[in-house]
Design an enzyme around this catalytic site. Sequence first.
Site, PDB file in Angstrom:
ATOM      1  N   CYS A   1      -0.345   4.274   2.137  1.00  0.00           N
ATOM      2  CA  CYS A   1      -0.232   4.010   3.481  1.00  0.00           C
ATOM      3  C   CYS A   1       1.229   4.329   3.798  1.00  0.00           C
ATOM      4  O   CYS A   1       1.533   4.834   5.018  1.00  0.00           O
ATOM      5  CB  CYS A   1      -0.653   2.549   4.250  1.00  0.00           C
ATOM      6  SG  CYS A   1      -2.063   1.927   3.240  1.00  0.00           S
ATOM      7  N   ASP A   2       2.153   3.809   3.034  1.00  0.00           N
ATOM      8  CA  ASP A   2       3.575   3.324   3.744  1.00  0.00           C
ATOM      9  C   ASP A   2       4.655   4.259   2.833  1.00  0.00           C
ATOM     10  O   ASP A   2       5.651   4.462   3.254  1.00  0.00           O
ATOM     11  CB  ASP A   2       4.164   2.014   3.554  1.00  0.00           C
ATOM     12  CG  ASP A   2       3.070   1.375   4.540  1.00  0.00           C
ATOM     13  OD1 ASP A   2       2.786   1.806   5.646  1.00  0.00           O
ATOM     14  OD2 ASP A   2       2.879  -0.093   4.358  1.00  0.00           O
TER      15      ASP A   2
ATOM     16  N   CYS B   1       0.848  -1.286   0.033  1.00  0.00           N
ATOM     17  CA  CYS B   1      -0.041  -0.022   0.020  1.00  0.00           C
ATOM     18  C   CYS B   1       0.717   1.359  -0.002  1.00  0.00           C
ATOM     19  O   CYS B   1       1.386   1.690   1.171  1.00  0.00           O
ATOM     20  CB  CYS B   1      -0.864   0.249   1.251  1.00  0.00           C
ATOM     21  SG  CYS B   1      -2.001   1.355   1.043  1.00  0.00           S
TER      22      CYS B   1
END
Length: 315
Positions: free
Chosen positions: A137-138, A134
């Site tokens: 997300c990261d 992701c």
Amino acid sequence: MEEVLKVVIIGSGPAGLTAAIYCARGNLEPVVITGRTPGGQLMITTDVDDFPGFSDGIQGPELMDKMIAQAKRLGTKLIYEDVSSVNLKSHPFIIKTETSELKTRSIIIATGASAKWLGLPSEQKFLGKGVSACAVCDGAFFKGKVIAVVGGGDTAMREAQHLSKFGSRVLVIHRRGEFRAQAALQEAVKSKANIKFLMNHTVEEVLGESKVTGLKVRNVQTGEVSEIQSDALFVAIGHQPSTEFLKGELELDDRGYVVVKDETRTSVEGVFVAGDAADQKYRQAVTAAGTGCKAAFDVEEYLEEIKLPTDGTPY
Ligand code: NAP
């Protein structure tokens, strides 16, 4: 007399919540089993620019909060648990969660899909330490770093595009000589100066001690194995439907997607499907919402077909 629900919706992404909104407005008193992380894949997305109605875009979690609030306002009951098993051979159907057992005349499966992994032991070892599925997300953890992305579809292109905002260099590694991603996305990615490509290569191992420092890659044409430096690996090789709990109860295809018989109807009468659990192609929030709406109509039609007793007695 034991309660028999008219409809239970399993899953709380755009498909499940749209189904809930329509079922609630159809007076079907829906119950949604949300899963432990309500909201589905949009909860791990930031900017959503392609959901109609939000002229300035909207954040994924905010969009899902709005859908949850709308479903609740219209009378949907939510159970914030995972489904542990279903019995689709009994009538009414039985759904077990961690703490409860529900009986229902109809079900809408809206459990969505999750990211696939390469299946390397080293990939699991570095999960959260440089390996991710992701970018949204990261990605920000790898500002100024070298980032690798594996895959050649639309997801890989989107991930690379997003990661190019952070990484000093983004390397897309693909096992073939051409991408399957749509042309416009390929063009967009190729136009970024800091995105490079390593074609005809597979990732064999993630290297590092406490965090990712490199990758062992294999040239599939020559068989040659080499090491490249990278601070992160984003795996973007597709998704798998979250349908494990339906095995043996409902017809699934060889990839685990729910087989659709007619619009949202499945192999079991009274069980319907919406969203990514049956969609290998479009996988968009708006298409998921669209099928959620269709499933709600199909449930209503089904309950009329089976002549739902109005006094609540089981049929
Ligand atoms: P996909 O189209 O199935 O592509 C998966 C990619 O990963 C392929 O290039 C595949 O290689 C590669 N791959 C699969 N398994 C691999 C493995 N074990 N090792 C190395 N490479 C592997 O999946 P997706 O990109 O997630 O897209 C799925 C659907 O969602 C598509 O219909 C897509 O259009 C849609 N989508 C749309 C958007 C959008 O912005 N419109 C964004 C994301 C997804 P091969 O090519 O060799 O098979």
